[in-house]
Design a protein around this motif. Structure first.
Motif, PDB file in Angstrom:
ATOM      1  N   GLN A 100     -10.696  -1.692  -3.959  1.00 29.08           N
ATOM      2  CA  GLN A 100     -10.208  -1.531  -2.585  1.00 29.08           C
ATOM      3  C   GLN A 100      -9.317  -0.300  -2.469  1.00 29.08           C
ATOM      4  O   GLN A 100      -9.363   0.413  -1.455  1.00 29.08           O
ATOM      5  CB  GLN A 100      -9.447  -2.773  -2.135  1.00 29.08           C
ATOM      6  CG  GLN A 100      -9.079  -2.752  -0.651  1.00 29.08           C
ATOM      7  CD  GLN A 100     -10.296  -2.697   0.256  1.00 29.08           C
ATOM      8  OE1 GLN A 100     -11.169  -3.549   0.183  1.00 29.08           O
ATOM      9  NE2 GLN A 100     -10.372  -1.682   1.119  1.00 29.08           N
ATOM     10  N   LYS A 117     -17.251   3.708   1.534  1.00 25.93           N
ATOM     11  CA  LYS A 117     -17.685   2.378   1.103  1.00 25.93           C
ATOM     12  C   LYS A 117     -17.794   2.379  -0.420  1.00 25.93           C
ATOM     13  O   LYS A 117     -18.373   3.287  -1.008  1.00 25.93           O
ATOM     14  CB  LYS A 117     -19.038   2.054   1.742  1.00 25.93           C
ATOM     15  CG  LYS A 117     -19.641   0.747   1.303  1.00 25.93           C
ATOM     16  CD  LYS A 117     -20.858   0.369   2.150  1.00 25.93           C
ATOM     17  CE  LYS A 117     -21.993   1.334   1.976  1.00 25.93           C
ATOM     18  NZ  LYS A 117     -23.212   0.924   2.691  1.00 25.93           N
ATOM     19  N   ASP A 148      -9.994   2.787   0.103  1.00 27.18           N
ATOM     20  CA  ASP A 148      -8.989   3.228   1.066  1.00 27.18           C
ATOM     21  C   ASP A 148      -8.591   4.686   0.856  1.00 27.18           C
ATOM     22  O   ASP A 148      -8.421   5.437   1.818  1.00 27.18           O
ATOM     23  CB  ASP A 148      -7.746   2.337   0.975  1.00 27.18           C
ATOM     24  CG  ASP A 148      -8.012   0.903   1.416  1.00 27.18           C
ATOM     25  OD1 ASP A 148      -9.020   0.680   2.118  1.00 27.18           O
ATOM     26  OD2 ASP A 148      -7.237   0.010   1.029  1.00 27.18           O
ATOM     27  N   TYR A 184     -16.709  -2.984  -0.693  1.00 27.63           N
ATOM     28  CA  TYR A 184     -15.344  -2.809  -0.181  1.00 27.63           C
ATOM     29  C   TYR A 184     -15.364  -1.686   0.850  1.00 27.63           C
ATOM     30  O   TYR A 184     -15.762  -0.553   0.548  1.00 27.63           O
ATOM     31  CB  TYR A 184     -14.386  -2.439  -1.315  1.00 27.63           C
ATOM     32  CG  TYR A 184     -14.268  -3.483  -2.400  1.00 27.63           C
ATOM     33  CD1 TYR A 184     -13.216  -4.383  -2.418  1.00 27.63           C
ATOM     34  CD2 TYR A 184     -15.231  -3.565  -3.414  1.00 27.63           C
ATOM     35  CE1 TYR A 184     -13.112  -5.346  -3.416  1.00 27.63           C
ATOM     36  CE2 TYR A 184     -15.132  -4.526  -4.412  1.00 27.63           C
ATOM     37  CZ  TYR A 184     -14.076  -5.404  -4.409  1.00 27.63           C
ATOM     38  OH  TYR A 184     -13.980  -6.351  -5.396  1.00 27.63           O
ATOM     39  N   VAL A 243       0.847  -1.196   0.000  1.00 31.56           N
ATOM     40  CA  VAL A 243       0.000   0.000   0.000  1.00 31.56           C
ATOM     41  C   VAL A 243       0.880   1.243   0.000  1.00 31.56           C
ATOM     42  O   VAL A 243       1.806   1.359   0.803  1.00 31.56           O
ATOM     43  CB  VAL A 243      -0.923   0.003   1.246  1.00 31.56           C
ATOM     44  CG1 VAL A 243      -1.658   1.324   1.370  1.00 31.56           C
ATOM     45  CG2 VAL A 243      -1.900  -1.152   1.170  1.00 31.56           C
ATOM     46  N   PRO A 270     -13.313   0.799   3.584  1.00 30.78           N
ATOM     47  CA  PRO A 270     -11.951   1.344   3.738  1.00 30.78           C
ATOM     48  C   PRO A 270     -11.225   0.739   4.931  1.00 30.78           C
ATOM     49  O   PRO A 270     -11.823   0.534   5.993  1.00 30.78           O
ATOM     50  CB  PRO A 270     -12.197   2.841   3.923  1.00 30.78           C
ATOM     51  CG  PRO A 270     -13.621   2.973   4.342  1.00 30.78           C
ATOM     52  CD  PRO A 270     -14.353   1.821   3.741  1.00 30.78           C
ATOM     53  N   ASP A 271      -9.961   0.423   4.725  1.00 30.51           N
ATOM     54  CA  ASP A 271      -9.089  -0.065   5.794  1.00 30.51           C
ATOM     55  C   ASP A 271      -8.435   1.152   6.446  1.00 30.51           C
ATOM     56  O   ASP A 271      -7.773   1.946   5.775  1.00 30.51           O
ATOM     57  CB  ASP A 271      -8.031  -1.001   5.192  1.00 30.51           C
ATOM     58  CG  ASP A 271      -7.101  -1.582   6.238  1.00 30.51           C
ATOM     59  OD1 ASP A 271      -6.327  -0.810   6.848  1.00 30.51           O
ATOM     60  OD2 ASP A 271      -7.125  -2.808   6.428  1.00 30.51           O
ATOM     61  N   GLU A 272      -8.614   1.312   7.746  1.00 30.97           N
ATOM     62  CA  GLU A 272      -8.171   2.521   8.424  1.00 30.97           C
ATOM     63  C   GLU A 272      -6.646   2.711   8.344  1.00 30.97           C
ATOM     64  O   GLU A 272      -6.161   3.837   8.138  1.00 30.97           O
ATOM     65  CB  GLU A 272      -8.607   2.493   9.890  1.00 30.97           C
ATOM     66  CG  GLU A 272      -8.253   3.745  10.682  1.00 30.97           C
ATOM     67  CD  GLU A 272      -8.811   5.031  10.079  1.00 30.97           C
ATOM     68  OE1 GLU A 272      -8.209   6.100  10.313  1.00 30.97           O
ATOM     69  OE2 GLU A 272      -9.831   4.989   9.357  1.00 30.97           O
ATOM     70  N   LYS A 273      -5.887   1.629   8.462  1.00 29.23           N
ATOM     71  CA  LYS A 273      -4.418   1.754   8.352  1.00 29.23           C
ATOM     72  C   LYS A 273      -4.013   2.199   6.960  1.00 29.23           C
ATOM     73  O   LYS A 273      -3.136   3.054   6.786  1.00 29.23           O
ATOM     74  CB  LYS A 273      -3.751   0.410   8.688  1.00 29.23           C
ATOM     75  CG  LYS A 273      -3.838   0.029  10.158  1.00 29.23           C
ATOM     76  CD  LYS A 273      -3.107  -1.282  10.422  1.00 29.23           C
ATOM     77  CE  LYS A 273      -3.190  -1.660  11.906  1.00 29.23           C
ATOM     78  NZ  LYS A 273      -2.516  -2.960  12.169  1.00 29.23           N
ATOM     79  N   HIS A 274      -4.665   1.631   5.956  1.00 34.58           N
ATOM     80  CA  HIS A 274      -4.370   2.014   4.572  1.00 34.58           C
ATOM     81  C   HIS A 274      -4.792   3.465   4.320  1.00 34.58           C
ATOM     82  O   HIS A 274      -4.084   4.213   3.642  1.00 34.58           O
ATOM     83  CB  HIS A 274      -5.108   1.095   3.598  1.00 34.58           C
ATOM     84  CG  HIS A 274      -4.671  -0.336   3.678  1.00 34.58           C
ATOM     85  ND1 HIS A 274      -5.297  -1.342   2.976  1.00 34.58           N
ATOM     86  CD2 HIS A 274      -3.662  -0.924   4.380  1.00 34.58           C
ATOM     87  CE1 HIS A 274      -4.697  -2.482   3.238  1.00 34.58           C
ATOM     88  NE2 HIS A 274      -3.709  -2.263   4.089  1.00 34.58           N
ATOM     89  N   ARG A 275      -5.939   3.841   4.875  1.00 35.51           N
ATOM     90  CA  ARG A 275      -6.447   5.198   4.670  1.00 35.51           C
ATOM     91  C   ARG A 275      -5.460   6.233   5.216  1.00 35.51           C
ATOM     92  O   ARG A 275      -5.242   7.281   4.596  1.00 35.51           O
ATOM     93  CB  ARG A 275      -7.804   5.354   5.364  1.00 35.51           C
ATOM     94  CG  ARG A 275      -8.561   6.616   4.958  1.00 35.51           C
ATOM     95  CD  ARG A 275      -9.691   6.924   5.920  1.00 35.51           C
ATOM     96  NE  ARG A 275      -9.206   7.247   7.250  1.00 35.51           N
ATOM     97  CZ  ARG A 275      -8.698   8.428   7.580  1.00 35.51           C
ATOM     98  NH1 ARG A 275      -8.583   9.401   6.690  1.00 35.51           N
ATOM     99  NH2 ARG A 275      -8.274   8.646   8.818  1.00 35.51           N
TER     100      ARG A 275
END
Length: 376
Positions: free
Chosen positions: A296, A305, A300, A347, A214, A349-354
């Motif tokens: 995805q 969403k 992110d 899908y 990422v 959002p992944d908080e770490k990726h965001r």
């Protein structure tokens, strides 16, 4: 905003270049409306196409007399404006016979492809947006009230879909076109491998991009290969790949191109949200929606969403939804769209990726300002 993509500047260019020919013009049509004219002999357009000419008053829902007067264009050369869901006539008998169609096929005027795709993705309610990932990307929302950008820079467009329904948004950078450029110039291996594996080269490029982490090891891809349209118009803007080192590989470059596309859409998202527009979910359409990784990435980067619907033929489905609105007057367009359009994948959002992407987006935005100010 004056732009060569619109009809008015094209007419003015033609008028200045060929002053003796301008008097010979009988009608000015969009390609869609020219087909309708050839099939039926009827001169007609719809509100969505008319509102993209820079000759149409989207408040009064009619051709703008003042603009026509200033441009020296007669209203007589413009087609009648009809709501997109309406039947305007039938295919002429001689045309039906020539192409093997049954007699009496009815013709509806339809709407522009962007408006149709947005409806075909089921985007009709507050909080929803559509995003096309095709040659370029575009973020769009639907509103039941007229909203114009508060900034004189016209950072997003406002088109009519049908009376009482508007579409707001903007076209972002070259997205799918960048992957095609990569395939054509650097993707000989993917092209050969696709034949033996019976896969699309883009599917193989997808798998390769998944090998990168990422943020693409801090690579930043500026995807404006053909200039920037929104939120800031700059036809001289160029693409760029920033941050390359000897540790980077093809997977990093591929993934950074996908991330750059999402960043370019986020620029438009921010402008819309500045107007007080709330967006909770984004529905993806176009070829990029088939990707294993791109949806995805969009979730992110945008922090929203992301939904994939049951068909990729969203534009055709949007026209069908419009026609059903006319056939079923007891139901509104949101109810019809909800019945027909089925979400099949979601899908989140992944908080770490965001958080990683948020830091990169700030850099992306700054680089865009630099490249816009000092175009190559």
């Amino acid at each position: 905003r004056i732009s060569p993509q619109y009809v008015l500047p094209k007419i003015m260019w033609f008028k200045n270049r060929y002053p003796e020919k301008i008097r010979e013009i009988d009608k000015v049509f969009s390609p869609k409306d020219y087909v309708i004219y050839m099939l039926s002999g009827i001169s007609v357009t719809d509100h969505s196409i008319a509102s993209g000419t820079q000759l149409f008053n989207i408040s009064k829902m009619d051709w703008d007399e003042e603009l026509l007067s200033l441009a020296g264009i007669s209203k007589d050369v413009l087609p009648n404006v009809v709501s997109g869901e309406k039947i305007v006539g039938e295919v002429k008998p001689e045309i039906s016979k020539a192409v093997g169609l049954r007699k009496g096929i009815e013709i509806i005027v339809g709407v522009g492809d962007a408006q149709a795709q947005t409806l075909g993705l089921g985007v009709t309610k507050t909080g929803q947006a559509s995003c096309n990932i095709g040659t370029s990307s575009a973020l769009r929302i639907v509103s039941n009230k007229l909203i114009i950008d508060k900034s004189p820079e016209c950072r997003f467009f406002t088109y009519v879909i049908i009376p009482g329904l508007w579409m707001l948004g903007g076209a972002a950078g070259t997205t799918g076109a960048v992957l095609r450029w990569f395939r054509d110039n650097f993707g000989a291996c993917e092209m050969e491998l696709s034949k033996s594996l019976n896969m699309s080269p883009y599917e193989i490029m997808d798998l390769e991009a998944q090998r990168s982490q990422v943020g693409s090891s801090n690579l930043i891809f500026i995807p404006y290969f053909t200039g920037m349209m929104y939120p800031y118009a700059n036809p001289k803007m160029k693409g760029a790949l920033i941050g390359l080192s000897l540790s980077h590989n093809r997977a990093d470059i591929l993934r950074s191109a996908m991330e750059g596309a999402a960043f370019s859409v986020k620029l438009i998202l921010q402008v819309l949200e500045e107007q007080g527009i709330k967006i909770n979910e984004i529905r993806l359409g176009g070829g990029g929606a088939r990707s294993r990784i791109w949806p995805q990435i969009f979730a992110d980067v945008l922090g929203k969403k992301v939904i994939i619907t049951h068909t990729q033929e969203n534009t055709a489905l949007g026209i069908a939804i419009l026609r059903l609105k006319d056939l079923r007057p007891s139901k509104n367009i949101s109810e019809i769209a909800e019945e027909i359009v089925r979400p099949v994948r979601c899908y989140m959002p992944d908080e770490k990726h965001r958080q990683i992407y948020e830091k990169q987006f700030k850099l992306f935005k700054e680089y865009c300002k630099i490249f816009s100010r000092y175009p190559l």
